[in-house]
Motif scaffolding. Sequence first.
Motif, short mmCIF file in Angstrom:
data_model
loop_
_atom_site.label_atom_id
_atom_site.label_comp_id
_atom_site.label_asym_id
_atom_site.label_seq_id
_atom_site.Cartn_x
_atom_site.Cartn_y
_atom_site.Cartn_z
N VAL A 79 23.03 -3.59 40.68
CA VAL A 79 22.01 -3.81 41.71
C VAL A 79 21.87 -2.58 42.59
CG1 VAL A 79 21.38 -5.21 43.72
CG2 VAL A 79 22.30 -6.31 41.67
N THR A 80 22.99 -1.98 42.98
CA THR A 80 22.92 -0.80 43.84
C THR A 80 22.40 0.41 43.07
OG1 THR A 80 25.22 -0.19 43.42
CG2 THR A 80 24.80 -1.61 45.30
N GLN A 81 22.62 0.46 41.76
CA GLN A 81 22.17 1.60 40.97
C GLN A 81 20.66 1.56 40.72
OE1 GLN A 81 24.77 0.91 37.67
NE2 GLN A 81 26.46 2.06 38.57
N ALA A 84 15.89 1.50 35.45
CA ALA A 84 16.05 0.33 36.31
C ALA A 84 15.91 -0.96 35.51
CB ALA A 84 15.03 0.36 37.45
N ARG A 85 14.97 -0.99 34.58
CA ARG A 85 14.82 -2.18 33.74
C ARG A 85 16.09 -2.40 32.91
NH1 ARG A 85 9.52 -0.22 33.47
NH2 ARG A 85 9.97 0.97 31.59
N LEU A 86 16.63 -1.34 32.33
CA LEU A 86 17.85 -1.45 31.53
C LEU A 86 19.02 -1.91 32.40
CD1 LEU A 86 19.46 -1.05 28.91
CD2 LEU A 86 19.71 1.36 29.56
N LEU A 87 19.18 -1.31 33.56
CA LEU A 87 20.28 -1.70 34.46
C LEU A 87 20.13 -3.14 34.92
CD1 LEU A 87 20.54 1.54 36.64
CD2 LEU A 87 22.14 0.78 34.87
N ALA A 88 18.91 -3.57 35.19
CA ALA A 88 18.69 -4.96 35.61
C ALA A 88 19.07 -5.93 34.48
CB ALA A 88 17.22 -5.17 36.00
N ALA A 89 18.71 -5.58 33.26
CA ALA A 89 19.06 -6.44 32.12
C ALA A 89 20.57 -6.49 31.91
CB ALA A 89 18.37 -5.94 30.85
N ILE A 90 21.22 -5.34 32.03
CA ILE A 90 22.67 -5.29 31.86
C ILE A 90 23.35 -6.06 32.99
CG2 ILE A 90 24.69 -3.76 31.91
CD1 ILE A 90 22.97 -1.71 30.38
N GLY A 91 22.89 -5.87 34.22
CA GLY A 91 23.46 -6.59 35.36
C GLY A 91 23.29 -8.10 35.22
N ALA A 92 22.14 -8.52 34.74
CA ALA A 92 21.91 -9.96 34.54
C ALA A 92 22.86 -10.50 33.47
CB ALA A 92 20.46 -10.21 34.15
N ALA A 128 11.99 3.89 36.54
CA ALA A 128 11.57 2.53 36.18
C ALA A 128 12.21 2.08 34.87
CB ALA A 128 10.05 2.47 36.08
N ALA A 129 12.24 2.96 33.88
CA ALA A 129 12.82 2.59 32.58
C ALA A 129 14.31 2.30 32.70
CB ALA A 129 12.56 3.70 31.57
N LYS A 180 13.88 20.24 31.95
CA LYS A 180 14.58 19.91 33.21
C LYS A 180 15.64 18.85 32.92
CE LYS A 180 10.71 21.23 35.93
NZ LYS A 180 10.04 21.27 37.13
N PRO A 181 16.74 18.89 33.67
CA PRO A 181 17.78 17.87 33.46
C PRO A 181 17.25 16.49 33.79
CG PRO A 181 18.31 19.25 35.36
CD PRO A 181 17.09 19.83 34.72
N ASP A 182 17.73 15.52 33.08
CA ASP A 182 17.33 14.13 33.28
C ASP A 182 17.84 13.66 34.64
OD1 ASP A 182 16.79 11.44 33.18
OD2 ASP A 182 18.01 11.04 31.41
N PRO A 183 16.95 13.29 35.57
CA PRO A 183 17.41 12.84 36.90
C PRO A 183 18.19 11.53 36.83
CG PRO A 183 15.04 12.55 36.69
CD PRO A 183 15.50 13.27 35.46
N ASP A 184 18.05 10.78 35.75
CA ASP A 184 18.78 9.52 35.59
C ASP A 184 20.20 9.72 35.05
OD1 ASP A 184 16.88 7.75 36.53
OD2 ASP A 184 15.98 7.41 34.56
#
Length: 163
Positions: free
Chosen positions: A131-133, A142-150, A139-140, A33-37
């Motif tokens: 933050v909006t993304q 989101a953790r990466l995006l949070a780290a990049i956003g920070a 979850a995985a 299945k295509p990656d939903p992320d």
Amino acid sequence: MDQAGPSRRAVLVGAGLLAVAACSTGTEPEPPKPDPDLPIRSLAAAGVRGLVALYDAVSRAHPDLRAELAPLAAETAAHLSALEPPATGPTPSASPSPSATPSPSITVPATAAAVLTALVRAERHEASLRVTQLASASAALARLLAAIGASEATHATLLRAGS
């Protein structure tokens, strides 16, 4: 003495045949299945790619700022590497490296202070997008995006302190 029933060998062979028959259903395996992320990851990568291009343009236009901005530019390039899926081999649609991508729409301010202000604005904008993304990411991711956003928010703070 006569044996009643099948031999041990016959039982083992029969069990093996049953196991093989159970494993081969005759249908093709389902395609992955295509990656939903993928859409979120692609959007975030595009934003980070813009930051990489901005740092590259600033570095070329203001060589005197290159050493000061190099650590932030390197971290931003690492964010892009983390967001882009690993290459599985050469493909005709493979995108060029970020520094090789032409960026005709990037206008670099003439003064160092204006450059730092532009970088602060760009880093803050991208940090707010992360933050909006987060809301629709796994979850995985989101953790990466949070780290990049920070990190992007920290870049903005460091750049503001340098201006």
